[in-house]
Write an enzyme that holds these catalytic residues in place. Structure first.
Site, mmCIF file in Angstrom:
data_model
loop_
_atom_site.group_PDB
_atom_site.id
_atom_site.type_symbol
_atom_site.label_atom_id
_atom_site.label_comp_id
_atom_site.label_asym_id
_atom_site.label_seq_id
_atom_site.Cartn_x
_atom_site.Cartn_y
_atom_site.Cartn_z
ATOM 1 C CB CYS A 158 -19.320 26.189 -60.743
ATOM 2 S SG CYS A 158 -18.868 25.020 -62.032
ATOM 3 C CB CYS A 161 -18.658 22.670 -60.114
ATOM 4 S SG CYS A 161 -17.452 23.310 -61.250
ATOM 5 C CG ASP A 162 -21.261 23.532 -56.914
ATOM 6 O OD1 ASP A 162 -20.420 22.690 -56.651
ATOM 7 O OD2 ASP A 162 -20.943 24.550 -56.366
#
Length: 338
Positions: A158, A161-162
């Site tokens: 992701c 997300c990261d």
């Protein structure tokens, strides 16, 4: 006696639904699974979930989480919150309002008659007037031992997300895949990375033409055609340091220096246990049948989170739809006089 609401799943959607349902005096029962807390249970830093700006949550966690569960959590010493911490806090919040929990998998459901039946792997049958399915989706990985070794240490599924984590900023990164999702991931990463390699096994993208053009026009993206991932390179101390790539066109294998690798080869929604009892999309996600609502094809059954969302796939959107599902269930029960 039938439960007013059973919630299947224990990620952000499931716990948000439980919190709202419990506060509405619906006394929800959560069947959390045998590997509970969703994908965030396998995630380290979570920097994009609102409400956790402080550098040290240690004392807060000590006071908030039941000590029998707290003792298994890693010490907190970073900004934001970790995935397991966030999930434990949500779980405890739901418990504080009266949510009951069964730690077991759901093997089968029967939505053909009311009350609905939810059968667990241990053979227990639970009856419910409404059901919220919040079982999430699982990111697809390639299955390499080195890929597993470096999960959360440079390997991610992701970018949103990261991708902005300090370890990835201004560093070269690799994205594995050739569809629209891979290009979206690469485009997102290019805003903070030093360089982004897209590794694709063919000599042309599966992605739409407009997305393919976006990748080829981005000066920070380099496309490595006819290449597949052979191994993730790195050390336990440094995490990912590179990727080894095979050729599908008879060329030699190459090593590419990167600080992170992002898989963009799709997700699998956790819907197999439904066995055709709810209408699914072509991608096997649960189909929302009413615009802007969490209704499914069965009246009284609702779906929340990534099990029905193949687009956003974020903890905060999953939690939001969990709230929606609980409110939808509460209003459905009220309309039926239940």
């Amino acid at each position: 006696m039938a439960e007013k609401v059973i919630i299947i799943g224990s990620g952000p959607a499931g716990w948000a639904a439980a919190i709202y349902a419990a506060r509405a005096s619906l006394e929800p029962l959560v069947i959390e699974g045998i590997a509970p807390l969703g994908q965030l249970a396998l995630t380290t830093e979570v920097e994009n979930y609102p409400g956790f700006p402080v550098a040290n949550l240690e004392a807060y966690l000590d006071n908030s989480i039941d000590e029998t569960r707290r003792k298994y959590m890693m010490p907190h010493a970073r900004h934001g919150v970790s995935g397991p911490e966030l999930m434990e806090l949500m779980r405890q919040q739901a418990v504080n309002f009266g949510t009951r929990i069964v730690t077991d998998e759901v093997a089968e459901v029967d939505f053909s008659d009311r009350p609905f039946k939810v059968i667990t792997g241990e053979g227990e049958t639970h009856e419910a007037l409404t059901v919220i399915v919040a079982t999430g989706a699982t990111a697809n990985y390639l299955g390499l031992p080195s890929e597993e070794r470096f999960k959360n240490n440079g390997v991610s599924a992701c970018a949103v997300c990261d991708g902005a984590l300090p370890r990835f900023r201004n560093q070269p990164l690799a994205v594995i895949g050739g569809g629209d999702s891979a290009i979206e991931e690469a485009d997102h990463l290019s805003k903070t990375a030093g360089k982004v390699y897209i590794v694709h096994r063919r000599d042309e993208f599966r992605a739409s033409k407009i997305m393919a053009k976006r990748a080829m026009d981005n000066p920070k993206i380099e496309i490595l055609w006819n290449r597949t991932l052979a191994e993730v390179l790195g050390t336990d101390a440094e995490g990912v340091t590179g990727v080894r790539l095979n050729s599908t066109a008879g060329e030699d294998e190459i090593d590419v220096e990167v600080a992170g690798m992002f898989l963009a080869v799709g997700h699998t929604p956790n819907t197999a246990f439904l066995k055709g009892k709810l209408e699914l999309t072509e991608k096997k996600y649960i189909k929302w049948t009413v615009p802007f609502r969490t209704n499914t094809s069965v009246d009284g059954v609702f779906a929340a989170g990534d099990v029905a969302d193949d687009y956003y796939r974020q903890a905060i959107t999953a939690a939001g739809s969990g709230c929606m599902a609980a409110l939808d269930a509460e209003r459905w029960l009220a309309a039926k006089g239940l």
